[in-house]
Every structure is written in C-alpha cells, then in structure tokens.
Scaffold this active site. Structure first.
Site, PDB file in Angstrom:
ATOM      1  N   LYS A  43       0.814  -1.184   0.000  1.00  0.00           N
ATOM      2  CA  LYS A  43       0.000   0.000   0.000  1.00  0.00           C
ATOM      3  C   LYS A  43       0.864   1.257   0.000  1.00  0.00           C
ATOM      4  O   LYS A  43       0.423   2.325  -0.376  1.00  0.00           O
ATOM      5  CB  LYS A  43      -0.891   0.042   1.236  1.00  0.00           C
ATOM      6  CG  LYS A  43      -1.831  -1.129   1.352  1.00  0.00           C
ATOM      7  CD  LYS A  43      -2.614  -1.088   2.653  1.00  0.00           C
ATOM      8  CE  LYS A  43      -3.446  -2.353   2.784  1.00  0.00           C
ATOM      9  NZ  LYS A  43      -3.969  -2.547   4.110  1.00  0.00           N
ATOM     10  N   GLU A  99       8.155   1.508  -5.651  1.00  0.00           N
ATOM     11  CA  GLU A  99       8.124   1.156  -4.235  1.00  0.00           C
ATOM     12  C   GLU A  99       8.267   2.423  -3.393  1.00  0.00           C
ATOM     13  O   GLU A  99       8.825   3.416  -3.857  1.00  0.00           O
ATOM     14  CB  GLU A  99       9.272   0.178  -3.957  1.00  0.00           C
ATOM     15  CG  GLU A  99       9.389  -0.302  -2.537  1.00  0.00           C
ATOM     16  CD  GLU A  99       8.226  -1.161  -2.060  1.00  0.00           C
ATOM     17  OE1 GLU A  99       7.107  -0.623  -1.952  1.00  0.00           O
ATOM     18  OE2 GLU A  99       8.438  -2.338  -1.778  1.00  0.00           O
ATOM     19  N   ASP A 103      14.619  -1.004   2.125  1.00  0.00           N
ATOM     20  CA  ASP A 103      15.322  -1.059   3.395  1.00  0.00           C
ATOM     21  C   ASP A 103      16.337  -2.205   3.336  1.00  0.00           C
ATOM     22  O   ASP A 103      17.382  -2.069   2.723  1.00  0.00           O
ATOM     23  CB  ASP A 103      14.259  -1.270   4.493  1.00  0.00           C
ATOM     24  CG  ASP A 103      14.756  -0.971   5.881  1.00  0.00           C
ATOM     25  OD1 ASP A 103      15.832  -1.477   6.237  1.00  0.00           O
ATOM     26  OD2 ASP A 103      14.069  -0.265   6.631  1.00  0.00           O
ATOM     27  N   LYS A 131      17.330   3.223   1.735  1.00  0.00           N
ATOM     28  CA  LYS A 131      18.070   3.149   2.994  1.00  0.00           C
ATOM     29  C   LYS A 131      19.248   2.187   2.828  1.00  0.00           C
ATOM     30  O   LYS A 131      19.225   1.074   3.329  1.00  0.00           O
ATOM     31  CB  LYS A 131      17.150   2.596   4.081  1.00  0.00           C
ATOM     32  CG  LYS A 131      16.805   3.534   5.173  1.00  0.00           C
ATOM     33  CD  LYS A 131      16.097   2.770   6.292  1.00  0.00           C
ATOM     34  CE  LYS A 131      14.920   3.578   6.746  1.00  0.00           C
ATOM     35  NZ  LYS A 131      14.290   3.001   7.936  1.00  0.00           N
ATOM     36  N   VAL A 153      10.710   6.270   9.137  1.00  0.00           N
ATOM     37  CA  VAL A 153      10.050   7.326   8.389  1.00  0.00           C
ATOM     38  C   VAL A 153       8.577   7.013   8.171  1.00  0.00           C
ATOM     39  O   VAL A 153       8.196   5.858   7.997  1.00  0.00           O
ATOM     40  CB  VAL A 153      10.754   7.604   7.039  1.00  0.00           C
ATOM     41  CG1 VAL A 153      12.096   8.274   7.263  1.00  0.00           C
ATOM     42  CG2 VAL A 153      10.947   6.323   6.233  1.00  0.00           C
TER      43      VAL A 153
END
Length: 180
Positions: A43, A99, A103, A131, A153
């Site tokens: 989402k 996206e 991460d 990241k 975040v």
C-alpha cells in the site's frame, strides 16, 4: 498537531513534488517511444505512484501488487509473502516497479526475481526512499527519490502499524511511539 508522534519533517510536500517531477522526466526520457508497465507496490507506494504517473508524459500501463515482509510493527519479519499478484502478463514488456522504500532489500529482491522469471523485456526499480545503510540483499534502484539514514520514516504513504500514510510530507517517527 503532529507533536505527539513526529520527531521532525524530513522532506516537505514541496521537496517531494520537485523530486518526483525530476524522476518522471527521467523515466519519460528513458522510455521515449515505449509503453512501460508501471507497477505500484501496495500500500505504501500509492501516493508516490499516483503523483509519479501523472507527471510522465507518454504512454504507459499500470498494475498493482501487494507484497509484505513486515506485518505489524517496526521490524521486518524476514518472511516475504504475496498478497496480490499482477493482473497483466509482463512477458516482453518493460516493467518499472514503484516502491515507497527499500530497506533490507529482501522484499525487492524477491519481487524482482519473481517478475524476471516471467520474461519481461526489462525491469527497473523506482523507489521514493532508499536506505542503503540497512541493505542486506543485493538490490539497487534505477530511480531514487531520496537516500535516508536509518530512521523510522512515516507519511506520504509510509506507515507505522497502518497509521500516518496520509501525511503530505515524510517525517521521522518519535522512538517513543514504536519502542513501547
């Protein structure tokens, strides 16, 4: 108003708009004369995806996938699961995966391998936030909005336990919220 959960704003609405416009222009240039299939990963990427595709001049198709490695909370479960697959066939198509954040990279590596097996002409990755300090899987993005440090975040599609996606900016969540 945001004091109870927000440490600080990291990227303002204006900064997001400016950077997304730049990415859209680059995609437009890279895919001139082509019709890429732009895939939103649900989402989190919905706001970024919506703003991005509206700024791309040229033909494109869209589709959606939902893949998760988080569940509830702030740490990856390490297990990647597909919740919703593509509706369209991608064989021979130029695919751009959109996206919200990359991460550890495990989810994106899983997704890219899954889609690569379906024989697209090409696959590129577009992420709003990257990241790299947390990267564990070998994944690189072709289009990156912003590189961020190892902070939690939220906002502009990014959530904590389903909350804060609707913020018009990206901010850093106070540790006291997720370290309860």
């Amino acid at each position: 108003m945001y004091e109870s959960f927000l440490e600080r704003v990291l990227f303002s609405e204006e900064q997001l708009n400016e950077r997304i416009t730049q990415i859209a222009k680059q995609i437009e240039s890279d895919y001139k004369g082509k019709k890429p299939l732009v895939v939103a990963i649900l989402k989190g990427s919905v706001l970024f995806f919506s703003d991005l595709i509206r700024k791309i001049n040229g033909d494109l198709e869209i589709d959606f996938m939902s893949i998760s490695s988080y569940g509830s909370g702030s740490k990856s479960s390490g297990e990647v699961k597909m919740i919703k697959d593509l509706d369209k066939k991608i064989e021979g198509k130029d695919v751009i995966i959109v996206e919200d954040i990359i991460d550890s990279g495990y989810t994106m590596k899983y997704l890219k391998n899954l889609l690569q097996a379906r024989n697209p002409s090409s696959i590129k990755i577009c992420t709003l936030l990257d990241k790299p300090s947390r990267r564990e899987a070998d994944v690189t993005s072709d289009y990156v909005g912003f590189e961020v440090e190892n902070e939690f975040v939220i906002g502009y599609g990014l959530d904590y336990d389903g909350l804060y996606r609707n913020l018009p900016f990206i901010g850093i969540l106070k540790r006291s919220v997720y370290e309860k």
